[in-house]
Structure formats: C-alpha cells, structure tokens
Design a protein around this motif. Sequence first.
Motif, PDB file in Angstrom:
ATOM      1  N   UNK A  84       4.232  -5.156   2.704  1.00  0.00           N
ATOM      2  CA  UNK A  84       4.861  -4.475   1.567  1.00  0.00           C
ATOM      3  C   UNK A  84       3.771  -4.007   0.610  1.00  0.00           C
ATOM      4  N   UNK A  85       4.087  -2.969  -0.157  1.00  0.00           N
ATOM      5  CA  UNK A  85       3.074  -2.387  -1.039  1.00  0.00           C
ATOM      6  C   UNK A  85       3.709  -1.911  -2.337  1.00  0.00           C
ATOM      7  N   UNK A  86       2.964  -2.081  -3.432  1.00  0.00           N
ATOM      8  CA  UNK A  86       3.431  -1.614  -4.736  1.00  0.00           C
ATOM      9  C   UNK A  86       3.385  -0.090  -4.783  1.00  0.00           C
ATOM     10  N   UNK A  87       4.433   0.491  -5.354  1.00  0.00           N
ATOM     11  CA  UNK A  87       4.519   1.946  -5.440  1.00  0.00           C
ATOM     12  C   UNK A  87       4.085   2.489  -6.799  1.00  0.00           C
ATOM     13  N   UNK A  88       3.649   1.589  -7.678  1.00  0.00           N
ATOM     14  CA  UNK A  88       3.341   2.022  -9.042  1.00  0.00           C
ATOM     15  C   UNK A  88       1.873   1.924  -9.417  1.00  0.00           C
ATOM     16  N   UNK A  89       1.251   0.788  -9.137  1.00  0.00           N
ATOM     17  CA  UNK A  89      -0.100   0.574  -9.663  1.00  0.00           C
ATOM     18  C   UNK A  89      -1.143   1.397  -8.915  1.00  0.00           C
ATOM     19  N   UNK A  90      -2.255   1.639  -9.566  1.00  0.00           N
ATOM     20  CA  UNK A  90      -3.310   2.483  -9.010  1.00  0.00           C
ATOM     21  C   UNK A  90      -3.907   1.900  -7.732  1.00  0.00           C
ATOM     22  N   UNK A  91      -3.935   0.575  -7.661  1.00  0.00           N
ATOM     23  CA  UNK A  91      -4.529  -0.064  -6.490  1.00  0.00           C
ATOM     24  C   UNK A  91      -3.597  -0.043  -5.284  1.00  0.00           C
TER      25      UNK A  91
END
Length: 238
Positions: free
Chosen positions: A223-230
């Motif tokens: 899973x991956x964050x869709x908001x943060x720059x990283x």
Amino acid sequence: MTDKISEEIHQPNENNQQKEEEIILLENKENDIQKEEIIFGNDGKYILDGTLCGVGSHLRKLGVDAVYSNEYSDAYILYLARNEDRMIITKSTKLLQRIRQQEEKLENYKKKIKILGDKALVESLVQQRLMKPKTEEEIEEERQELIEIVQEEEQQKYKYYIVKSIGKYDQLKEVVNEFKIIFKKENIFARCFSCNGQVIEVKKEDIEHLVFEKTYLNTDKFTQCQSCNQGELYIDSN
C-alpha cells in the motif's frame, strides 16, 4: 464599555419591534446550530495540540483522520480547525483562552446589536457621551454589518474537547471512549503515518523499484500514501 452599556435598563418601543424580531431570529439560529448533530467516531476529523501528539499517532494508526504536530501554533490549529471543520482535542490552556476570547467577542457583538436596535437607548447613551453621535442610517448600517458577522461566525464555531486524563494511554482511552472510536481491522494503517493522507493498495509491479528484491518476492500486498511527497510505502506483513 459594551458590558457597561448592556446593563442599561430600557423598555422596547413599537418602532423597534422589527429589530427585536431580527434578534430573536438570530438567537434561534444560534440554538439550531448548537443542536446540530456532529459526526465523530471513526469518520470524524480531528486536530490535536502539540501535547497530545502521542494520542494523535495512535488515532492515525486506527485509520482516523487526525492531524497533529508539536510545531503547530495555536493560530494555525484554529485555522485548520475552522477551514477543515475539525474537532479540536486539547489540554492547552493558552489555546482554550484564545477560543474563549473569540466566544466572548461574539457575545459582545450580540450585545451591541441589541443596543443599536433600541433607538431610545442609543439616544440616552449619546447624551451620556457613552456613544458617538451617528445618523439613523449609520446606526442601521453598523447593526446590519454586525448581524452578518455574527451569522457567519456562528456557522464556523470552534468545536473542541478538553482532555482531562494524564498520561498518553489514559488520554487515548478517554478520547476513544468520548468520540466512540472503535477498532476496525480494515481501517488499520489506512492513514499515512507521515502526513495523514489516504493509503491505498498499489500494484506490485508498480513499486518493484522501491523495495528490496527479497521483499518484493516474498510479499503480495503493498500500500502507498497518495498524498505525501515521499509516497510513503507500506508492506503488508500478514
């Protein structure tokens, strides 16, 4: 001076009937806002002051929309709370003082609206040099401006909760119980630890270049964050 003026005893006259009705409508609107049901629980939106970052971290792990930072100023917390319609969770006396100053300011506006709506009282105050002389048009214009300000402020009133417990885990228990936040397995780690953004499942082949080969071969779900720059990446260890 507003408090002193508001203590004047006066009788309403027929010319002020319409103005009195407007005040009643304004107060009724306030009561409606106070009675409005606010959704909290797991679907609520929260902001915590810098003393409660540990609580915020645990809420975020439960998939709750919780923002916090020990670098947030009181002014910024109030800004986010109002603009993102968040419940403020705090132990900060300074922050509470700022909120209550805003509430007091609003009450003073309401008092002044009532005063400006009473022609006889205004004349009396002018004679006593407690108010500057103004034309009826100027007084009515000022009154209408204040009514608009009060209506707008009432729509954006701060919602806040004062944490009473001492110790991170007792505070967490208090907040979870107060807002009826429950454990939902499907929500665990649904928020990015770094930025509070939504975390969603991504295709395995899309992140092959971001993980070690052994991790890639032995793991099926990422899973991956869709908001943060990283684009913070999370690995399902189940």
